[in-house]
Scaffold this motif. Structure first.
Motif, PDB file in Angstrom:
ATOM      1  N   UNK A 110       0.824  -1.208   0.000  1.00 15.59           N
ATOM      2  CA  UNK A 110       0.000   0.000   0.000  1.00 15.59           C
ATOM      3  C   UNK A 110       0.858   1.258   0.000  1.00 15.59           C
ATOM      4  N   UNK A 111       0.422   2.251  -0.756  1.00 13.15           N
ATOM      5  CA  UNK A 111       1.128   3.531  -0.774  1.00 13.15           C
ATOM      6  C   UNK A 111       0.598   4.366   0.380  1.00 13.15           C
ATOM      7  N   UNK A 122       3.838  11.880  -3.415  1.00 19.37           N
ATOM      8  CA  UNK A 122       4.173  11.941  -4.843  1.00 19.37           C
ATOM      9  C   UNK A 122       3.680  10.699  -5.579  1.00 19.37           C
ATOM     10  N   UNK A 123       3.814   9.532  -4.957  1.00 22.29           N
ATOM     11  CA  UNK A 123       3.354   8.305  -5.605  1.00 22.29           C
ATOM     12  C   UNK A 123       1.850   8.343  -5.858  1.00 22.29           C
ATOM     13  N   UNK A 124       1.104   8.898  -4.917  1.00 22.67           N
ATOM     14  CA  UNK A 124      -0.343   9.018  -5.114  1.00 22.67           C
ATOM     15  C   UNK A 124      -0.662   9.993  -6.243  1.00 22.67           C
ATOM     16  N   UNK A 125       0.116  11.068  -6.339  1.00 18.14           N
ATOM     17  CA  UNK A 125      -0.082  12.000  -7.440  1.00 18.14           C
ATOM     18  C   UNK A 125       0.232  11.349  -8.782  1.00 18.14           C
ATOM     19  N   UNK A 197       7.546   0.599 -17.781  1.00 15.11           N
ATOM     20  CA  UNK A 197       6.208   0.346 -18.307  1.00 15.11           C
ATOM     21  C   UNK A 197       5.379   1.629 -18.312  1.00 15.11           C
ATOM     22  N   UNK A 198       5.440   2.364 -17.188  1.00 13.64           N
ATOM     23  CA  UNK A 198       4.774   3.669 -17.172  1.00 13.64           C
ATOM     24  C   UNK A 198       5.299   4.566 -16.051  1.00 13.64           C
ATOM     25  N   UNK A 199       6.187   4.046 -15.220  1.00 12.97           N
ATOM     26  CA  UNK A 199       6.617   4.770 -14.030  1.00 12.97           C
ATOM     27  C   UNK A 199       7.300   6.094 -14.375  1.00 12.97           C
ATOM     28  N   UNK A 200       8.248   6.080 -15.311  1.00 16.84           N
ATOM     29  CA  UNK A 200       9.002   7.290 -15.645  1.00 16.84           C
ATOM     30  C   UNK A 200       8.081   8.341 -16.266  1.00 16.84           C
ATOM     31  N   UNK A 201       7.163   7.915 -17.112  1.00 20.29           N
ATOM     32  CA  UNK A 201       6.210   8.861 -17.710  1.00 20.29           C
ATOM     33  C   UNK A 201       5.365   9.526 -16.632  1.00 20.29           C
ATOM     34  N   UNK A 202       4.894   8.725 -15.674  1.00 20.79           N
ATOM     35  CA  UNK A 202       4.098   9.269 -14.571  1.00 20.79           C
ATOM     36  C   UNK A 202       4.936  10.223 -13.717  1.00 20.79           C
ATOM     37  N   UNK A 203       6.198   9.829 -13.481  1.00 21.85           N
ATOM     38  CA  UNK A 203       7.081  10.663 -12.672  1.00 21.85           C
ATOM     39  C   UNK A 203       7.327  12.014 -13.334  1.00 21.85           C
ATOM     40  N   UNK A 204       7.597  11.998 -14.639  1.00 21.02           N
ATOM     41  CA  UNK A 204       7.830  13.252 -15.359  1.00 21.02           C
ATOM     42  C   UNK A 204       6.579  14.132 -15.347  1.00 21.02           C
ATOM     43  N   UNK A 205       5.419  13.514 -15.511  1.00 14.67           N
ATOM     44  CA  UNK A 205       4.163  14.275 -15.433  1.00 14.67           C
ATOM     45  C   UNK A 205       4.009  14.931 -14.068  1.00 14.67           C
TER      46      UNK A 205
END
Length: 302
Positions: A110-111, A122-125, A197-205
């Protein structure tokens, strides 16, 4: 003749029923023994982590173990669970196992603040209410040489990334966990492959939104800084740093796969990372190589 055949058939049926009953009784005994054995073994670590589970079964042929519905509650308050854990090899002689080979399906973390501290916000965002992944780990520790070889550590999150790590450490004091246990520990090789898979894209956003920018604009700013750092490393003749910045640049332009290798000329103490050295010096000292794409082999060598 017919009577003899009838008796033979009756004997066969009776034997089959007897075997089935013996097999069922054997299964029940092994199952009961497995559950009790696992509860006893996991209780050894109650001061570090409390483990609960729904079911367990030991294979009597190879002593491998399957545990279903596993829940972990760590001493510091963090929690996690796994749908199933399979342990193929496990050292039962030492309190801290000197070797282990395991796989875990659908690990769920869980986050929240207890698990990730201030990073949980940040992870929730980034859209993560929990991090889920499959896990595989294989390591061995040698008492004589005090070498710890992490042959494989793979975390595969379908909605985040797959991370594969290998590591070779020297002068490891396995019975001294924490920062104190790192004193004198050196790394002689290692590597990591990050398949996004999608982590870096989400992080940059997420980072772009914090700066009130769109991702493309924010990424261009990072790439410009990396270009300047690459040119600075080139002017100082630091090939490791130059390669690092070039590799990260290429990865951010197309976040897919990033490979990192640690190949120092001789084993280097891990604590040097925390002794005020700048990033370029650390990259050179540890012989770090980075490339956008696969770079093999990854695992630490024995």
């Amino acid at each position: 003749m017919a009577g003899a055949k009838g008796k033979f058939l009756t004997a066969v049926i009776f034997f089959a029923v007897l075997c089935s009953a013996a097999g069922a009784a054997g299964y029940v005994w092994v199952h009961d023994y497995s559950v009790k054995k696992v509860r006893k073994e996991t209780s050894r670590f109650n001061d570090i982590v409390q483990v609960d589970f729904e079911d367990a079964m030991i294979n009597p042929l190879d002593e491998s173990l399957r545990i279903d519905g596993v829940k972990f509650k760590f001493a510091m308050g963090s929690t996690a669970s796994a749908r199933q854990v399979r342990i193929m090899e496990f050292d039962r002689k030492h309190r801290i196992p000197h070797f282990m080979h395991l796989e875990a399906e659908q690990v769920d973390v869980p986050v929240n603040f207890m698990n990730f501290g201030t990073l949980s916000s940040d992870l929730k965002k980034m859209g993560y209410e929990r991090l889920t992944f499959d896990l595989a780990a294989d390591y061995i520790y040698e008492d004589g040489t005090k070498r710890l070889v992490l042959r494989k550590l793979v975390l595969d999150g379908k909605d985040s990334a797959q991370v594969s790590i290998g590591l070779g450490l020297e002068d490891v004091k396995l019975g001294s966990p924490g920062i104190g246990g790192l004193v004198g520990v050196s790394i002689y090789n290692g590597g990591m492959v990050w398949r996004d898979h999608s982590f870096i894209s989400r992080l940059l956003d997420c980072m772009a939104a914090r700066k009130s920018m769109d991702r493309e604009q924010y990424t261009r700013g990072i790439l410009r800084k990396l270009q300047l750092q690459k040119q600075s490393a080139m002017s100082r003749g630091n090939g490791h740093a130059e390669e690092f910045y070039a590799g990260v640049q290429a990865f951010l332009e197309d976040p897919s796969t990033l490979s990192l290798r640690v190949e120092p000329q001789e084993a280097v103490p891990l604590l040097y990372i925390f002794m005020g050295r700048d990033l370029d010096e650390i990259l050179s000292l540890y012989g770090v190589r980075v490339e956008a794409g696969d770079m093999v082999p990854v695992a630490g060598n024995e």
